[in-house]
Design an enzyme around this catalytic site. Sequence first.
Site, short mmCIF file in Angstrom:
data_model
loop_
_atom_site.label_atom_id
_atom_site.label_comp_id
_atom_site.label_asym_id
_atom_site.label_seq_id
_atom_site.Cartn_x
_atom_site.Cartn_y
_atom_site.Cartn_z
CG ASP A 72 4.80 -1.17 -2.59
OD1 ASP A 72 5.09 -2.15 -2.65
OD2 ASP A 72 3.69 -0.84 -1.66
CG HIS A 103 0.71 -2.61 10.68
ND1 HIS A 103 -0.37 -3.17 10.62
CD2 HIS A 103 1.18 -2.64 9.40
CE1 HIS A 103 -0.53 -3.81 9.59
NE2 HIS A 103 0.14 -3.32 8.75
C1 LIG Z 1 0.72 -3.59 4.75
S1 LIG Z 1 1.16 -3.17 3.12
C2 LIG Z 1 0.13 -1.59 3.18
C3 LIG Z 1 -0.05 -1.18 1.87
C4 LIG Z 1 -0.85 0.12 1.74
N1 LIG Z 1 -0.27 1.05 2.29
C5 LIG Z 1 -2.26 -0.12 2.30
O1 LIG Z 1 -2.61 0.38 3.38
O2 LIG Z 1 -3.22 -1.03 2.03
C6 LIG Z 1 2.65 -2.89 3.02
C7 LIG Z 1 3.16 -2.37 1.86
O3 LIG Z 1 4.76 -1.92 1.83
C8 LIG Z 1 5.35 -2.54 0.69
N2 LIG Z 1 6.79 -2.85 0.87
C9 LIG Z 1 7.40 -3.84 1.82
N3 LIG Z 1 8.64 -3.31 1.91
C10 LIG Z 1 8.92 -2.48 1.24
C11 LIG Z 1 9.99 -1.53 0.57
N4 LIG Z 1 11.19 -2.08 1.06
N5 LIG Z 1 10.02 -0.47 -0.33
C12 LIG Z 1 8.75 -0.29 -0.70
N6 LIG Z 1 7.70 -0.76 -0.29
C13 LIG Z 1 7.61 -1.90 0.44
C14 LIG Z 1 4.77 -3.81 0.23
O4 LIG Z 1 4.69 -4.15 -0.88
C15 LIG Z 1 3.38 -3.46 0.57
O5 LIG Z 1 2.50 -2.94 -0.26
#
Ligand SMILES: C[S@@+](CC[C@H](N)C(=O)[O-])C[C@H]1O[C@@H](n2cnc3c(N)ncnc32)[C@H](O)[C@@H]1O
Length: 434
Positions: free
Chosen positions: A290, A335
């Site tokens: 992340d 999503h």
């Molecule tokens: C809806 S959250 C889901 C987090 C975790 N998997 C959960 O189910 O609780 C989406 C995650 O994607 C990460 N994220 C968004 N864009 C990203 C990127 N370009 N590279 C890596 N992580 C990213 C965000 O920081 C966040 O932690």
Amino acid sequence: MYNLNENFTELAAQIASSTAIITEYLKKNGLPEPDFTVNSAGGLPPVPEVQEARMNLIDATSKLRHLALGSDELLRTESLLMHHDQSVIDILNQFDVWTAVPHHGTASVASIASKTGIPEEKLRRIFKHAFSMGLFAETSPGSWEIVHTGSSSYYYRNPLIKAWIGHNLEEVAPACTRLPDALRKYTDSQEPAHCAAGVAFFPDSPPDATLFSWFDIEREGEEKGWRVRRFGDAMASLAETGSARIEHVNAGFDWDSLGEATVVDIGGSLGHASIELASKHPKLKCIIQDFAELEPQSAALVPTELKSRVTFQAHNFFEPQPVVAEVYFLKHVCHDWSDKYVVKILKQIVPVMKTGSRVILMEFIVPARGAVPDSVGRFISAIDLQMMTLCNSKERTPEDWTKVVKETDERFDIKAFVQPPGSAAGLIEIVWKG
Ligand SMILES: C[S@@+](CC[C@H](N)C(=O)[O-])C[C@H]1O[C@@H](n2cnc3c(N)ncnc32)[C@H](O)[C@@H]1O
């Protein structure tokens, strides 16, 4: 689903029979009935017969309330109450009224005013509305000695709720007011900036700007990265509750069948899924990927005994996947993105896939309408609108998932859609055919 011909008497009978199932179970098992006091149990027992009756009860009570309000009153009443209910919760949260009242004690309204900085006269008016929602109560009517109810004391049981409320009421709610503008301006665009949050918070950004890039912008007077960290806490808070509990990850796939294996938890936030998997399946190693800002919070969360098997790696999932592993796990990541971008994310994994390696998605699998209780359907449709509002993305049906995975690469084979009992999200097992 609303059945147009359901009437008062039928709904009242459903309420009576569902209540009887629950109270009989509680009596048989020597458990107290729930009430509004601070010591009441936070929820009903997680056994199927009680939970089924509870769902029916929630659905029937909300329909009966609808009929009791009457079709001439419903829209007038709801459009007044909704935003004030929301604003009262927002104030209780932003001013930390939760902790201005001791968990099991009382506090005078004057002392709460002085602790929170809310003027006393205004605070009394805010409390009057909070009382009407079952949040906080007076020791006796007119005493202005405040105590917690079970629901207002939730912060003491799960402090992460503050982040969940903050994200929803300080970020999602103002964005929602711009959804009509986004629909008019951008119609069916797939670009992440072309959503209500984009209109509200980053209107002059390029089309591929995202809520997450906006979270990360350095703003004067603000600590860098605090919105990313709060979002991480909000996700962790969700993972502690009912149908979103992280334990459900175990039931959706036979993790032990992997033997010694590495799971890459892409977009894994603080790593609650990795922690759960590593603690229940001792042969698994998990790598959380992340944004770098989350590493210190994640390191603080991973128990010492799991540190050798749960590690954090800063990685942007739009760049080539650097780890060769048996499983790439993405929970509630896709999503957040429209199909065009899900394809881009999954394509980054293709070069490191080997025959038999897997992508496992943990996501809502939108059921056919009427296939789940109304309250579950409402939760899923709300999350779908949350995605539309914040990310210009969506929740997907099995057909939608199949389409986006096959569009990424025909060599991905969707082996199973599994809906663990009691879980809001399902697991989608995708095997690389090579
Ligand atoms: C809806 S959250 C889901 C987090 C975790 N998997 C959960 O189910 O609780 C989406 C995650 O994607 C990460 N994220 C968004 N864009 C990203 C990127 N370009 N590279 C890596 N992580 C990213 C965000 O920081 C966040 O932690």
